[in-house]
Design a protein around this motif. Sequence first.
Motif, PDB file in Angstrom:
ATOM      1  N   HIS A 122      -7.197  -9.409  21.656  1.00 31.81           N
ATOM      2  CA  HIS A 122      -6.999  -8.295  22.837  1.00 31.81           C
ATOM      3  C   HIS A 122      -5.438  -7.595  21.244  1.00 31.81           C
ATOM      4  N   ALA A 123      -5.003  -8.860  21.366  1.00 33.64           N
ATOM      5  CA  ALA A 123      -3.645  -8.532  20.525  1.00 33.64           C
ATOM      6  C   ALA A 123      -3.709  -7.828  19.466  1.00 33.64           C
ATOM      7  N   VAL A 124      -4.751  -8.049  18.692  1.00 33.56           N
ATOM      8  CA  VAL A 124      -5.346  -7.867  17.723  1.00 33.56           C
ATOM      9  C   VAL A 124      -5.503  -6.356  17.620  1.00 33.56           C
ATOM     10  N   ILE A 125      -6.229  -5.455  18.630  1.00 24.82           N
ATOM     11  CA  ILE A 125      -6.712  -4.227  18.745  1.00 24.82           C
ATOM     12  C   ILE A 125      -5.106  -3.480  18.837  1.00 24.82           C
ATOM     13  N   GLY A 126      -4.193  -4.170  19.882  1.00 25.25           N
ATOM     14  CA  GLY A 126      -3.189  -3.535  19.723  1.00 25.25           C
ATOM     15  C   GLY A 126      -2.282  -3.179  18.431  1.00 25.25           C
ATOM     16  N   LEU A 127      -2.399  -4.309  17.448  1.00 26.93           N
ATOM     17  CA  LEU A 127      -1.968  -4.230  16.138  1.00 26.93           C
ATOM     18  C   LEU A 127      -2.161  -2.779  14.943  1.00 26.93           C
ATOM     19  N   THR A 128      -3.778  -2.993  15.817  1.00 26.75           N
ATOM     20  CA  THR A 128      -4.554  -2.576  14.724  1.00 26.75           C
ATOM     21  C   THR A 128      -3.774  -0.385  15.217  1.00 26.75           C
ATOM     22  N   LYS A 129      -4.565  -0.035  16.541  1.00 23.16           N
ATOM     23  CA  LYS A 129      -4.004   0.746  16.755  1.00 23.16           C
ATOM     24  C   LYS A 129      -3.239   1.449  15.856  1.00 23.16           C
ATOM     25  N   THR A 130      -1.729   0.150  16.745  1.00 23.61           N
ATOM     26  CA  THR A 130      -0.576   0.597  15.841  1.00 23.61           C
ATOM     27  C   THR A 130      -0.525   1.419  14.544  1.00 23.61           C
ATOM     28  N   ALA A 131      -0.425   0.171  14.194  1.00 24.01           N
ATOM     29  CA  ALA A 131       0.188   0.061  12.725  1.00 24.01           C
ATOM     30  C   ALA A 131      -1.179   1.327  12.673  1.00 24.01           C
ATOM     31  N   ALA A 132      -2.240   2.123  12.688  1.00 28.44           N
ATOM     32  CA  ALA A 132      -3.291   3.170  12.036  1.00 28.44           C
ATOM     33  C   ALA A 132      -2.318   4.211  12.574  1.00 28.44           C
ATOM     34  N   LEU A 133      -1.149   4.438  13.552  1.00 26.43           N
ATOM     35  CA  LEU A 133      -0.805   5.497  14.194  1.00 26.43           C
ATOM     36  C   LEU A 133       0.483   5.282  13.285  1.00 26.43           C
ATOM     37  N   GLU A 134       0.760   4.214  12.910  1.00 27.90           N
ATOM     38  CA  GLU A 134       2.122   4.600  12.089  1.00 27.90           C
ATOM     39  C   GLU A 134       2.109   5.392  10.410  1.00 27.90           C
ATOM     40  N   TYR A 135       0.828   4.833  10.039  1.00 28.04           N
ATOM     41  CA  TYR A 135       0.384   5.068   8.617  1.00 28.04           C
ATOM     42  C   TYR A 135      -0.297   5.899   8.343  1.00 28.04           C
ATOM     43  N   VAL A 136      -0.797   6.752   9.596  1.00 25.82           N
ATOM     44  CA  VAL A 136      -1.534   7.201   8.723  1.00 25.82           C
ATOM     45  C   VAL A 136      -1.633   7.894   7.568  1.00 25.82           C
ATOM     46  N   ARG A 137       0.053   8.748   8.389  1.00 23.36           N
ATOM     47  CA  ARG A 137       0.663   9.791   7.223  1.00 23.36           C
ATOM     48  C   ARG A 137       0.866   9.012   5.701  1.00 23.36           C
ATOM     49  N   LYS A 138       0.864   8.140   5.564  1.00 19.10           N
ATOM     50  CA  LYS A 138       0.665   7.253   4.239  1.00 19.10           C
ATOM     51  C   LYS A 138      -0.520   7.038   3.820  1.00 19.10           C
ATOM     52  N   ASN A 139      -1.811   7.515   4.274  1.00 17.70           N
ATOM     53  CA  ASN A 139      -2.843   7.913   3.891  1.00 17.70           C
ATOM     54  C   ASN A 139      -3.329   6.053   3.536  1.00 17.70           C
ATOM     55  N   MET A 152       0.437  -1.159  -0.730  1.00 16.42           N
ATOM     56  CA  MET A 152       0.197   0.100  -0.047  1.00 16.42           C
ATOM     57  C   MET A 152       1.052   1.466   0.227  1.00 16.42           C
ATOM     58  N   ILE A 153       1.966   1.064   0.829  1.00 14.15           N
ATOM     59  CA  ILE A 153       2.448   2.399   0.809  1.00 14.15           C
ATOM     60  C   ILE A 153       3.174   2.386  -0.592  1.00 14.15           C
ATOM     61  N   LYS A 154       3.300   1.879  -1.914  1.00 10.03           N
ATOM     62  CA  LYS A 154       4.020   1.915  -2.734  1.00 10.03           C
ATOM     63  C   LYS A 154       3.065   2.423  -3.711  1.00 10.03           C
ATOM     64  N   GLN A 155       2.055   2.322  -3.009  1.00  7.40           N
ATOM     65  CA  GLN A 155       0.552   2.727  -4.179  1.00  7.40           C
ATOM     66  C   GLN A 155       0.283   3.883  -3.570  1.00  7.40           C
ATOM     67  N   SER A 156       0.726   4.319  -2.618  1.00  5.81           N
ATOM     68  CA  SER A 156       0.210   5.273  -2.404  1.00  5.81           C
ATOM     69  C   SER A 156      -1.550   5.387  -1.078  1.00  5.81           C
ATOM     70  N   GLY A 157      -1.983   4.196  -0.431  1.00  8.29           N
ATOM     71  CA  GLY A 157      -2.484   4.353   0.186  1.00  8.29           C
ATOM     72  C   GLY A 157      -3.184   2.835   0.950  1.00  8.29           C
ATOM     73  N   GLY A 158      -4.162   3.086   1.168  1.00  8.69           N
ATOM     74  CA  GLY A 158      -4.834   1.799   1.452  1.00  8.69           C
ATOM     75  C   GLY A 158      -5.660   1.635   2.251  1.00  8.69           C
ATOM     76  N   LYS A 159      -7.321   0.307   2.734  1.00  9.63           N
ATOM     77  CA  LYS A 159      -7.754   0.228   4.264  1.00  9.63           C
ATOM     78  C   LYS A 159      -7.771  -0.543   4.417  1.00  9.63           C
ATOM     79  N   ILE A 160      -7.702  -0.675   5.923  1.00 11.82           N
ATOM     80  CA  ILE A 160      -7.162  -2.449   6.148  1.00 11.82           C
ATOM     81  C   ILE A 160      -8.014  -2.634   6.883  1.00 11.82           C
ATOM     82  N   VAL A 161      -8.800  -3.692   7.014  1.00 12.03           N
ATOM     83  CA  VAL A 161      -9.544  -4.573   8.389  1.00 12.03           C
ATOM     84  C   VAL A 161      -8.989  -5.509   8.832  1.00 12.03           C
ATOM     85  N   ASN A 162      -9.016  -5.285  10.710  1.00 12.90           N
ATOM     86  CA  ASN A 162      -8.510  -6.719  10.785  1.00 12.90           C
ATOM     87  C   ASN A 162      -9.521  -7.289  12.178  1.00 12.90           C
ATOM     88  N   VAL A 163     -10.158  -8.891  12.049  1.00  8.88           N
ATOM     89  CA  VAL A 163     -10.695  -9.405  12.803  1.00  8.88           C
ATOM     90  C   VAL A 163     -10.208  -9.544  13.962  1.00  8.88           C
TER      91      VAL A 163
END
Length: 252
Positions: free
Chosen positions: A161-178, A130-141
């Motif tokens: 619980h771990a899935v939510i931790g990974l989700t929040k972390t990835a959201a913060l790390e890549y929000v500026r990568k769209n 997604m970084i190569k394509q300038s963005g994307g959307k991810i949903v973790n169940v």
Amino acid sequence: MSRFINQVAFITGAGSGIGRATALAFAEQGAQVVVAEVNELSGRQTVELVEQAGGQALFVACNVASPVEIEAAVHQTILAYGRLDIGVNNAGIGGKFARLTDQTQADFDQIMAINVGGVFYGMQAQIRQMIKQSGGKIVNVSSIAGIRGMAMGGPYSASKHAVIGLTKTAALEYVRKNIRVNAVCPVYTHSTMVDELISVAPNLEDRMRKVIPIGRFGEPQDIAQAILWLCSNENEFCTGQAIQMDGGLTAG
Ligand SMILES: NC(=O)c1ccc[n+]([C@@H]2O[C@H](COP(=O)([O-])OP(=O)(O)OC[C@H]3O[C@@H](n4cnc5c(N)ncnc54)[C@H](O)[C@@H]3O)[C@@H](O)[C@H]2O)c1
């Protein structure tokens, strides 16, 4: 409505339940769908169902516990469709229904490898593309068991619980990568996993249903619709959230 025309959605565990409903819903809305599934028979059946409904889908054999297999599955997606817009990390197992002291190291390791490893490796491979394509959307169940404890399901609850931790972390790390990253947390939802669980005791389904304020279990389509909205162009602002699809269970 064709909200996902020219978009490619990669869905793990799409051979059954929530994953299959999500694959069908994306395809109905114009997406090209990749069914990344460890069970070849059920994965190919999902592809057939998508094609019968006039959609386009590809089966890719993939055990999400293996980073090599997930990386290869994303690579196959790019070879087939040229891009990846949406990742749904849905594959998961329920594990053993037992108290903590009756769960073994093997029980714990297996559930962590699939439920947490699958989301971790899935997001790594998807985000790199997604970084190569300038963005994307991810949903973790995740699950309501990722918000609350689950008696008789300690390793499962820990994994969600771990899935939510990974989700929040990835959201913060890549929000500026769209890239927007969210989780959905279903309550009991009719699927192979839950149908097996409720078969262990008579009247269990009735007892479980009573605790859900809306008065019924979820259906896979209920969860799929939330996933679609999170991945649609209608959602630009929601990221890092764990959306509770629970018929009101956690409202009280
Ligand atoms: N059904 C529920 O009540 C419920 C509630 C909360 C969360 N969830 C979560 O929803 C997700 C989907 O579950 P479901 O209820 O549709 O169950 P399901 O058993 O019907 O579907 C799970 C799918 O994942 C696949 N899978 C399992 N291990 C895999 C692996 N290692 N690699 C690739 N694919 C694998 C299975 O073959 C199956 O097709 C899971 O993560 C589950 O924990 C389900």
